[in-house]
Design a protein around this motif. Sequence first.
Motif: not given
Length: 401
Positions: A140-144, A214
């Motif tokens: 997970r990386d923020g909203d992506d 992503r």
Amino acid sequence: MSTPNPETTVDAEGLRDLVRDLLEKHDPQATDRLEFLRARFDAGLAWVHFPTGLGGLDAPRSLQAVVDAELAAADAPDNDPRRIGIGLGMAAPTILKFGTEEQRTRFLRPLWTGEEVWCQLFSEPGAGSDLAALGTRAVRDGDDWVVDGQKVWTSSAHTARWAILVTRTDPDVPKHQGMTYFVCDMTAPGVEVRPLRQITGEAEFNEVFLTGVRIPDAHRLGEIGEGWRVAQTTLMNERVAIGGTAMPREGGMTGVLTRTWRERPELRTPELHDRLLRLWVEAEATRLAGSRLRQQLAVGSPGPEGSAMKLAFARLNQELSGLELELLGEEGLLYDDWTLRRPDIVDFTGRGAGYRYLRAKGNSIEGGTSEILRNIIAERVLGLPSEPRSDKDVAWKDLPR
């Protein structure tokens, strides 16, 4: 799949009226093919058992045959189902069951019309038949989510716009619990598709490398960590799509073999005759069992019965193609084309006997190996004890690889 709405009033005659209305407004001989397919979807005549507004009418699944017969009689175009089989048979039922309203609205219409081809990113080189052992990682990386890994045996990846993808999102829990399911954009940066040449000379499937790809969280299907449960819906529908297709008597490989037998009496021997009769009877029994399975699907989702149908399909295809080769003798040793081709579909009947014999070997691997399917039938149909599992409570990261 969705269950019919008990309040629906659509019956066979009502569907015929809807088809006639569609044909009056969109003459299939004068209307652009894609325009006609879109209109059919919007009229609820794509999948009549799907919800209203998503290509269906909340009607019983069994009534789809009424629509198909009326449109076939009018020589209306179809959506080329063999070319988009993964989308129709695997992605669509999964999106319907686990997708958000936004996902259903975005993906189902172009999927059904064939505007967007789908592929399936499940198998991996290091996981073999044990899908839950997969190692493609999503972080997970923020909203992506950022995805890295490799998939293999991916049919249609070279033509696909979208993919259904299963990943590892939590390596600290047992393997079945740490998976998450996504829709992956096959045109996204970091997606690389490489052809895999088969024994037939073709490259109908591929290996796919995912490097820093992503994926927005809005393209997740199901909850985080529920990927195994979502994947089960895909797999059960996949086996029905492969082994439970409606087939006329002497359709498919059976028809090819019996036609050769009737047209070439000089090739016959008593031993081959006995084998042909046995396989003909088995093929007919399997065909009728498939009809019963489709009747069961009209009132619910596919279960382990689909695994039995797929297992029978694979065995019969291999035995029928082998008998055809023996029947042809020296002719059967010829091969029509070794050119490296990238076909959109698998065409068993449009090629020679040598191609059918070689391609049928893949039937017991694709869509779940025959060994795995036998385990499913033994445990879920016959109620036999499951195989001992030493990895049931072991975190995925601690499993030997």
